[in-house]
Design a protein around this motif. Structure first.
Motif, mmCIF file in Angstrom:
data_model
loop_
_atom_site.group_PDB
_atom_site.id
_atom_site.type_symbol
_atom_site.label_atom_id
_atom_site.label_comp_id
_atom_site.label_asym_id
_atom_site.label_seq_id
_atom_site.Cartn_x
_atom_site.Cartn_y
_atom_site.Cartn_z
ATOM 1 N N LEU A 131 0.605 -1.260 -0.189
ATOM 2 C CA LEU A 131 -0.013 0.035 0.104
ATOM 3 C C LEU A 131 0.859 1.172 -0.039
ATOM 4 O O LEU A 131 0.557 2.055 -0.727
ATOM 5 C CB LEU A 131 -0.971 -0.062 1.264
ATOM 6 N N ASP A 132 2.005 1.306 0.752
ATOM 7 C CA ASP A 132 2.557 2.626 0.904
ATOM 8 C C ASP A 132 3.453 2.850 -0.313
ATOM 9 O O ASP A 132 3.456 4.175 -0.870
ATOM 10 C CB ASP A 132 3.798 2.568 2.092
ATOM 11 N N SER A 133 4.050 1.913 -1.055
ATOM 12 C CA SER A 133 4.601 1.908 -2.294
ATOM 13 C C SER A 133 3.485 2.329 -3.441
ATOM 14 O O SER A 133 3.791 3.553 -4.267
ATOM 15 C CB SER A 133 5.274 0.866 -2.858
ATOM 16 N N THR A 134 2.414 1.879 -3.511
ATOM 17 C CA THR A 134 1.424 2.018 -4.503
ATOM 18 C C THR A 134 0.961 3.617 -4.159
ATOM 19 O O THR A 134 0.768 4.283 -5.117
ATOM 20 C CB THR A 134 0.220 1.005 -4.456
ATOM 21 N N VAL A 178 -7.348 11.767 -1.002
ATOM 22 C CA VAL A 178 -8.573 12.178 0.273
ATOM 23 C C VAL A 178 -8.023 11.666 1.426
ATOM 24 O O VAL A 178 -8.064 12.415 2.578
ATOM 25 C CB VAL A 178 -9.653 11.354 -0.168
ATOM 26 N N GLN A 179 -7.347 10.539 1.609
ATOM 27 C CA GLN A 179 -6.737 9.885 2.898
ATOM 28 C C GLN A 179 -5.530 9.201 2.606
ATOM 29 O O GLN A 179 -5.253 8.303 1.651
ATOM 30 C CB GLN A 179 -7.642 8.900 3.387
ATOM 31 N N GLU A 180 -4.609 9.590 3.519
ATOM 32 C CA GLU A 180 -3.041 9.134 3.316
ATOM 33 C C GLU A 180 -3.514 7.509 3.942
ATOM 34 O O GLU A 180 -4.270 7.368 4.838
ATOM 35 C CB GLU A 180 -2.093 9.681 3.993
ATOM 36 N N ASP A 239 -5.680 1.065 4.542
ATOM 37 C CA ASP A 239 -6.154 1.804 3.267
ATOM 38 C C ASP A 239 -5.670 3.110 3.034
ATOM 39 O O ASP A 239 -5.242 3.953 4.113
ATOM 40 C CB ASP A 239 -7.427 1.480 2.953
ATOM 41 N N CYS A 240 -5.984 3.751 1.832
ATOM 42 C CA CYS A 240 -5.878 5.135 1.436
ATOM 43 C C CYS A 240 -6.745 5.410 0.667
ATOM 44 O O CYS A 240 -7.561 4.520 0.164
ATOM 45 C CB CYS A 240 -4.625 5.310 0.811
ATOM 46 N N ILE A 276 -7.563 2.184 -1.929
ATOM 47 C CA ILE A 276 -6.840 1.202 -1.943
ATOM 48 C C ILE A 276 -6.449 0.489 -0.596
ATOM 49 O O ILE A 276 -5.969 1.196 0.227
ATOM 50 C CB ILE A 276 -5.660 1.647 -2.984
ATOM 51 N N GLN A 277 -6.644 -0.752 -0.510
ATOM 52 C CA GLN A 277 -6.145 -1.469 0.561
ATOM 53 C C GLN A 277 -5.215 -2.327 0.733
ATOM 54 O O GLN A 277 -4.897 -2.950 -0.578
ATOM 55 C CB GLN A 277 -7.439 -2.226 1.218
ATOM 56 N N GLN A 278 -4.363 -2.625 1.577
ATOM 57 C CA GLN A 278 -3.319 -3.402 1.682
ATOM 58 C C GLN A 278 -4.111 -4.896 1.415
ATOM 59 O O GLN A 278 -4.900 -5.415 2.264
ATOM 60 C CB GLN A 278 -2.658 -3.513 2.837
ATOM 61 N N ALA A 279 -3.417 -5.703 0.539
ATOM 62 C CA ALA A 279 -3.830 -7.082 0.394
ATOM 63 C C ALA A 279 -3.510 -7.964 1.390
ATOM 64 O O ALA A 279 -2.362 -7.922 1.765
ATOM 65 C CB ALA A 279 -3.605 -7.693 -1.028
#
Length: 135
Positions: free
Chosen positions: A92-95, A107-109, A119-120, A132-135
């Motif tokens: 997630l952080d890299s994406t 909208v949200q880090e 998620d972000c 986008i959520q961490q899988a």
């Protein structure tokens, strides 16, 4: 029963900006780009999921929509309250860094949610909310 998701639909108000965002920022494939009477329907999807696509469609092309409804849709899209989709990624952080560098409206880090996911959230050029959520 054998039912799968084939297409999901998100409205788009600018086909060129939508193409750049989904192709260049999210890294999706452009699978189809159909123009008709000055309108565009663009089908995109992740390379690893050839059977799942998102159709970016001109919302005013839907049959039976009145001028008042068209104005309401345009207002909702401008506020980012008309369309949304949830995506997942292994990092997630890299994406998030790549999507943010691509010019997406943040909208949200990345955040650890109280309901157990990280998620972000960003908006695409048409105002659609993309979580986008961490899988």
């Amino acid at each position: 029963m054998d039912i799968t998701i084939a297409h999901s639909y998100l409205p788009q108000s600018d086909p060129e900006a939508a193409t750049r965002f989904y192709r260049d920022t999210l890294g999706f494939e452009i699978r189809n780009d159909v123009g008709y009477n000055g309108l565009h329907w663009i089908t995109v999807g992740p390379a690893g999921q050839p059977d799942v696509s998102i159709v970016l469609y001109p919302p005013t092309a839907s049959p039976g929509i009145t001028e008042d409804e068209q104005r309401t849709i345009a207002e909702m899209m401008a506020k980012g309250t008309f369309g949304n989709i949830n995506l997942a990624t292994k990092n997630l952080d890299s994406t998030f860094e790549k999507v943010q560098a691509g010019g997406a409206e943040v909208v949200q880090e990345p955040t650890d949610q109280p309901y157990g996911i990280r998620d972000c959230a960003v908006r695409d050029p048409s105002g659609n909310l993309i979580r986008i959520q961490q899988a």
